[in-house]
Design a protein around this motif. Structure first.
Motif, short mmCIF file in Angstrom:
data_model
loop_
_atom_site.label_atom_id
_atom_site.label_comp_id
_atom_site.label_asym_id
_atom_site.label_seq_id
_atom_site.Cartn_x
_atom_site.Cartn_y
_atom_site.Cartn_z
N TYR A 35 0.83 -1.20 0.00
CA TYR A 35 0.00 0.00 0.00
C TYR A 35 0.86 1.25 0.00
CZ TYR A 35 -3.10 3.66 1.60
OH TYR A 35 -3.80 4.83 1.69
N PHE A 36 0.44 2.25 -0.78
CA PHE A 36 1.04 3.58 -0.66
C PHE A 36 0.00 4.62 -1.05
CE2 PHE A 36 1.76 3.17 -5.23
CZ PHE A 36 1.52 4.45 -5.68
N TRP A 37 0.25 5.85 -0.63
CA TRP A 37 -0.56 6.98 -1.07
C TRP A 37 0.35 8.19 -1.21
CZ3 TRP A 37 -0.66 11.39 1.83
CH2 TRP A 37 -0.40 11.28 3.20
N SER A 38 -0.12 9.13 -2.01
CA SER A 38 0.61 10.37 -2.22
C SER A 38 -0.39 11.45 -2.61
CB SER A 38 1.65 10.19 -3.34
OG SER A 38 2.34 11.40 -3.58
N ASP A 39 -0.20 12.65 -2.11
CA ASP A 39 -1.01 13.79 -2.51
C ASP A 39 -0.27 14.52 -3.63
OD1 ASP A 39 -2.06 14.49 0.86
OD2 ASP A 39 -3.11 13.41 -0.72
N LEU A 45 -3.58 10.08 -4.52
CA LEU A 45 -3.30 8.86 -5.27
C LEU A 45 -3.12 7.74 -4.26
CD1 LEU A 45 -0.64 10.20 -7.79
CD2 LEU A 45 -3.12 10.14 -8.06
N GLN A 46 -3.78 6.61 -4.48
CA GLN A 46 -3.67 5.47 -3.57
C GLN A 46 -3.51 4.19 -4.38
OE1 GLN A 46 -7.42 6.82 -1.55
NE2 GLN A 46 -6.38 5.91 0.21
N GLU A 77 -8.74 -13.30 -14.42
CA GLU A 77 -9.83 -13.76 -13.56
C GLU A 77 -9.98 -12.98 -12.26
OE1 GLU A 77 -7.22 -16.03 -14.37
OE2 GLU A 77 -8.22 -16.43 -16.28
N GLN A 78 -8.88 -12.50 -11.70
CA GLN A 78 -8.92 -11.98 -10.33
C GLN A 78 -8.21 -10.64 -10.21
OE1 GLN A 78 -7.50 -14.80 -7.49
NE2 GLN A 78 -8.16 -13.60 -5.76
N VAL A 79 -8.80 -9.73 -9.44
CA VAL A 79 -8.20 -8.43 -9.14
C VAL A 79 -7.06 -8.65 -8.14
CG1 VAL A 79 -8.59 -6.15 -8.13
CG2 VAL A 79 -10.36 -7.21 -9.57
N THR A 80 -5.91 -8.09 -8.43
CA THR A 80 -4.76 -8.20 -7.54
C THR A 80 -4.27 -6.84 -7.04
OG1 THR A 80 -3.22 -8.19 -9.40
CG2 THR A 80 -3.99 -10.36 -8.62
N ALA A 81 -4.83 -5.75 -7.60
CA ALA A 81 -4.41 -4.41 -7.20
C ALA A 81 -5.53 -3.41 -7.49
CB ALA A 81 -3.15 -3.99 -7.95
N VAL A 82 -5.54 -2.33 -6.71
CA VAL A 82 -6.50 -1.24 -6.90
C VAL A 82 -5.71 0.07 -6.88
CG1 VAL A 82 -8.52 -0.06 -5.95
CG2 VAL A 82 -8.33 -2.55 -5.75
N PHE A 83 -5.97 0.93 -7.87
CA PHE A 83 -5.35 2.25 -7.94
C PHE A 83 -6.45 3.30 -7.98
CE2 PHE A 83 -3.97 5.97 -10.36
CZ PHE A 83 -2.93 6.38 -9.56
N SER A 84 -6.28 4.35 -7.22
CA SER A 84 -7.29 5.41 -7.14
C SER A 84 -6.64 6.77 -7.33
CB SER A 84 -7.97 5.37 -5.77
OG SER A 84 -8.78 6.50 -5.58
N CYS A 85 -7.33 7.63 -8.05
CA CYS A 85 -6.94 9.02 -8.21
C CYS A 85 -8.11 9.87 -7.75
CB CYS A 85 -6.60 9.31 -9.67
SG CYS A 85 -6.20 11.04 -9.98
N GLY A 86 -7.98 10.49 -6.59
CA GLY A 86 -8.99 11.41 -6.10
C GLY A 86 -10.28 10.79 -5.60
N SER A 87 -10.29 9.48 -5.32
CA SER A 87 -11.51 8.80 -4.86
C SER A 87 -11.21 7.93 -3.64
CB SER A 87 -12.10 7.94 -5.98
OG SER A 87 -12.52 8.72 -7.06
#
Length: 108
Positions: A35-39, A45-46, A77-87
């Motif tokens: 996991y990481f995040w950055s503004d 961004l997550q 078949e399977q989700v292994t990561a999630v990336f978010s921008c502003g959500s």
């Protein structure tokens, strides 16, 4: 400038130390979720998970042309990561199964 987040990791580590001290059972194994995040420029961004070779990518919220979006990444078949921008709320909802070590499909 970037603020790279370790706050959630530190908070989770503190909870994991405090639980046994208070006599509360550990909820489960520690999941190494990368996991990481950055503004950046006013947007959070997550990212959580691992990106496989030749990943499948699907947008669960928004699209790249939008200011805010969440992308799911994984094998066919399977989700292994999630990336978010502003959500951040959508990120937390969509990444929760991964962070608990549970399977997540693209149908989610």
């Amino acid at each position: 400038g970037a603020t790279v987040g370790a706050g959630l990791g530190a908070a989770e580590q503190a909870r994991r130390v405090a639980r046994p001290i208070c006599g509360v059972a550990e909820p489960g194994p520690v999941i190494d979720d990368f996991y990481f995040w950055s503004d950046q420029y006013g947007l959070r961004l997550q990212f959580a998970g691992r990106v496989p070779p030749q990943p499948r990518i699907a947008f669960a919220v928004g699209a790249p042309r939008d200011e805010k979006f969440v992308a799911l990444c994984g094998t066919q078949e399977q989700v292994t990561a999630v990336f978010s921008c502003g959500s951040p709320r959508d990120f937390n909802r969509l990444s929760a199964p991964l962070r608990r070590g549970e399977p997540l499909s693209f149908a989610a």
